[in-house]
Each structure stands twice: as structure tokens, then as C-alpha cells.
Scaffold this motif. Sequence first.
Motif, PDB file in Angstrom:
ATOM      1  N   LEU A   1      53.008 -34.138 -42.254  1.00  0.00           N
ATOM      2  CA  LEU A   1      52.786 -32.868 -41.163  1.00  0.00           C
ATOM      3  C   LEU A   1      52.560 -33.566 -39.811  1.00  0.00           C
ATOM      4  O   LEU A   1      51.955 -34.492 -39.811  1.00  0.00           O
ATOM      5  CB  LEU A   1      51.727 -31.876 -41.776  1.00  0.00           C
ATOM      6  CG  LEU A   1      52.005 -31.273 -43.005  1.00  0.00           C
ATOM      7  CD1 LEU A   1      50.513 -30.746 -43.346  1.00  0.00           C
ATOM      8  CD2 LEU A   1      52.933 -30.114 -42.790  1.00  0.00           C
TER       9      LEU A   1
ATOM     10  N   ASP B   1      34.805 -36.548 -35.499  1.00  0.00           N
ATOM     11  CA  ASP B   1      33.652 -35.672 -35.123  1.00  0.00           C
ATOM     12  C   ASP B   1      33.292 -34.541 -36.203  1.00  0.00           C
ATOM     13  O   ASP B   1      32.199 -34.324 -36.510  1.00  0.00           O
ATOM     14  CB  ASP B   1      33.530 -35.421 -33.692  1.00  0.00           C
ATOM     15  CG  ASP B   1      33.239 -36.756 -32.968  1.00  0.00           C
ATOM     16  OD1 ASP B   1      32.096 -37.351 -32.810  1.00  0.00           O
ATOM     17  OD2 ASP B   1      33.973 -37.041 -31.974  1.00  0.00           O
TER      18      ASP B   1
ATOM     19  N   THR C   1      43.821 -31.254 -33.023  1.00  0.00           N
ATOM     20  CA  THR C   1      43.524 -30.062 -33.647  1.00  0.00           C
ATOM     21  C   THR C   1      42.565 -30.075 -34.862  1.00  0.00           C
ATOM     22  O   THR C   1      42.134 -31.371 -35.135  1.00  0.00           O
ATOM     23  CB  THR C   1      44.558 -29.345 -34.517  1.00  0.00           C
ATOM     24  OG1 THR C   1      44.936 -30.444 -35.492  1.00  0.00           O
ATOM     25  CG2 THR C   1      45.734 -29.260 -33.659  1.00  0.00           C
TER      26      THR C   1
END
Lengths: 163, 297
Positions: free
Chosen positions: B30, B123, B110
Motif C-alpha cells: 500500500l 512517534d 499519515t
Amino acid sequence: MPETIEKVSIQLKVNGKSHSVSVEPRTLLVELLREHLDLTGTHVGCDTTYCGACTVLMNGAAVKSCTMFAVQADGAEITTVEGLEKDGQLHPIQRAFGDAYGLQCGYCTPGFMLSAMQLLAHNQQPSDHDIRKAIAGNTCRCTGYQNIFKAIQLAAQNMKGAR
Amino acid sequence: MYPRAFHYHRAGSLQEAVTMLSQLGDDAKLLAGGQSLIPLMKLRFANPAHLVDLNFVSGTSYIKEENGSLLFGPLTRHAEIENSALAAKIPILHDCAAGIADVQVRNRGTIGGSLAEADPSGDWAVVLMTLSTDVRCLGRNGQRTVALNSFIKDAYTTELAHDELVSEVTVKMPPKGSGGAYLAFKRAAPVYPTASAAVQLTMEGDTCKDAAIALGCVGLTAIKATDAEAALRGKAVTEKSVAAAVEAARTVADPQPDMRGSADYKRTLVGALVKRAIAAAVRRARGEQVEVNHLYA
Ligand SMILES: Cc1cc2nc3c(=O)[nH]c(=O)nc-3n(C[C@H](O)[C@H](O)[C@H](O)COP(=O)(O)OP(=O)(O)OC[C@H]3O[C@@H](n4cnc5c(N)ncnc54)[C@H](O)[C@@H]3O)c2cc1C
Ligand code: FES
Ligand code: FES
């Protein structure tokens, strides 16, 4: 290794001008701009998503064009440094970089100016912190950043005056 | 640098993307923000024969509040979260989004791609681990919901099957009296942190009713510092209990030496970050507006 790769037809607007092109999927956006559309103002510095020399605006948002495939810009509006001047007049950001000595060799400058474009489009009175955050993704090997910082402050003042 | 040639497929819906993945097999990947995948492809560390692009699927980028939870679409960009008043209701989410890399990377990257990538230095996993977070996964047999703690298995390894994707991330609103803070130590903006700490507390007066503490970049995955949490839970937040929590965090950290610093250096850093994050979390739990910015070398 895939045998034959189908090219993909895309349409995009660059600096207000529509283009229909057919590209290999692996073509990077920066390569489309520089090699196919002859817009060589967008530079490649690191080629590893670090330096921001390749920054352009996609639908108003600053992106590193070395880290996007051209096919992902299908239907988008791209702004490069060539799109900043209007009718032979430099954009206030371009003038401010000159007036404040915000460049030396100039290699990084198109990227910095487009990062500044995104900032000033949304924030007419950027704080020092706002400016630092806006250009944190752009590297300059010459100026030591202080004059770039001043150039963006100057551009903000001049653009506010003009509105 | 040119990635190896690949076939390009544009998904019209998340369900179609799943179908494409299962038909194309193991050589398909993806493409979301591309801010992890494209650099890897340019270095030819990743050489997928097929890319399934999610960027043209409409309705996959959103932040909503529903039934006491915040819902994030899989393609919600870091920048959208950074600039969202709704996401700022949980301040630690804003700390996280605003501190990832630089403007350009945040405009593309994203939340779904970050969790799926499971980079040991990423993060989002650190921060979301201190909240009650579920990952909705869509596969050929429909949706399933996986708690974040079981979603991330190891470095770069998640619970996702090859033909499954992250379709939503849901975060429960913390109870009243809660506050959190996320702090990282970085050498520059466009690099991952050297070490980071996320602290989410629920306070009742001076007493800490509940604590969640997670450490980043000091292990193969984000580390939940349960002993550090226990050092605060049910106790007054004092110099002594904070020192105990910091010591417990340093102990559970398992840093690797690399170009970002020695193991000792990172252990010291992570302790200092936990201490500062606790202080900011306590003040936020009291309703104070506290601005938290990452620290730079
Ligand atoms: C210079 C630079 C600095 C960075 N610094 C930081 C930093 O400080 N902190 C940080 O956290 N991150 C950092 N990043 C990474 C950034 O946050 C990426 O955006 C993120 O890790 C991956 O998200 P993406 O949407 O770009 O995913 P992509 O690169 O598109 O994909 C990453 C992987 O996830 C898979 N994938 C993507 N979406 C889904 C989905 N919905 N379901 C299942 N699988 C999916 C892809 O197949 C691929 O394997 C940095 C990146 C760069 C280039
Ligand atoms: S050339 Fe794109 S970030 Fe350096
Ligand atoms: S002016 Fe030379 S790199 Fe910035």
C-alpha cells in the motif's frame, strides 16, 4: 522485476498551466517537473527527504517533490518557484530574499521560498517560533539562516502592507 | 535515485484496496503518505512489484468525535491533526503531530501509515500507547478491532495480514482531571528523535489516580514503563515519587547505541524527558495551558 510497465496518463496544473502527460509510475514529481516540463527551478539537494531543496506546493501545501510519485499529483495544482512572479514582477517573498540578503549560492532558495509561501498564506503575522517551525524542513549550507529568517519577516511585513 | 519499476494501481475504496492486495500477492504494497515507503524504495531497500495507492480513496482523512472517542481516518495527515481543535482536546495528540519531522513531511505522512510501519522510532505508537487506543483493521473477511498494544508486535512488524489494512484509529477521551505531554529530544526536525517520553496522568487534587508512561526510541518497539506508572499511581506527585518513576523508566529502557548516541546517553535522556513530561502533564491535568515543544540538540 516486472516485465513491461504500463505508463500512466495524468493531468495536472503547474503554475496555472494545464498539462497532460504520460509517465512511468516510478517517476518522481521532481523529475516530472525538471526533466519533462523543463522547470529546473526546483532543485534536488539530498534526494533523501531531508534538505527541502525540492519543496513545491501541492494544492497549497508544501511537499518534498523528491518524495512523491508524479502519479500522485494527478488532478493537483502544483506551484514551483517559476510560478511566484506575476507579469514580470517578483513576488514579495522573492524581493524580500534579495533585500534581506537571504541567499548566497541560491541552491536552497526556491525551497525556502515555497515553505515561506505556505506559512504566509495562512499566517499574516508569524511569530519567530512560527517562522522557525515553517522552515525546519529546509537546509541551507551558506547563510547561517539568520538572513533567511529576516527575509521571511520582511516578506510578512510587505505582504501585510499590500493587502 | 530511481526506485525499481513497479505497477501502479489506484484503489477507489478501502475494500477495493484489500481485494487488490489479495489478488496481487506478497509483492504488493500500500502507498499512503509515502514518507517512509518512498525513501526506502529510492534506496532500493523496498522493491515492491505493485503499489496500491490509497490517496485517491475519498473519505479516508477525517477527525471525528463519537461516543466519547476520537476517530481518525487512516489517511489523516500529521498536519491535519496538528491543526485540529478537536484533536487538541487531548493535548498529547497535538504534541505528537506537531513534532513529527517538518512541515513538508507532516503534510503527507499519515497516522495509519505510521502505525502500519511500526518504526521503533515512530512517534505515534509511543503517544497512543498512553491512551486507550484501538486500531480498526479491514480485511477480506471484514473489520476487526485490535488494541494498539497487541497491534504492534515487534520492530516493523504488526498484527496486519498481508491483505489487511488500517481503516481507522480510535482513541478514548481520557476522564476528567487528565493531562498528558509528549517530549522528544531531536538532533534536527527532519529526523526521528534520539529518545522520547509520553506521560498521561489522571489527577485528583495532588494525588495521581492513574498514570500511563511510554518511552520511544529506546527499544525495538515503544516501551510501556509499567513500574514507572506504579511509582506514581495512587500517590502524591512529589519530588520523591517523580524520582522513583524516572528511575524505573531508566531501568526499563533498552536503548541501542547508534549514530544518535550511546546507550548510556539515551538512558539519561529518556529519564530527563520523563521528568519534564510528568511536570507538564500535571499542570495540564489542572487545566493549565502549557505549550510543549520538543528539545533540540
Ligand atoms: C525526513 C523524515 C523524517 C521523519 N521523521 C519522523 C519523526 O520524527 N517521527 C515519526 O513518527 N515519523 C517520522 N517520519 C515518518 C513519517 O511520519 C511517515 O509519514 C510515517 O512513518 C509513515 O506514514 P506514511 O503515511 O507516509 O506511510 P507510507 O510511507 O505510505 O507507508 C508506510 C508503510 O505502511 C504501509 N501502510 C500505509 N498505510 C497503511 C494502511 N492504512 N494500512 C496498512 N498499511 C499501510 C505501507 O504499505 C508501507 O509499508 C519521517 C519521515 C521522513 C521522510
Ligand atoms: S532533495 Fe528532496 S528533500 Fe532534499
Ligand atoms: S544559499 Fe547556498 S545553500 Fe542556501
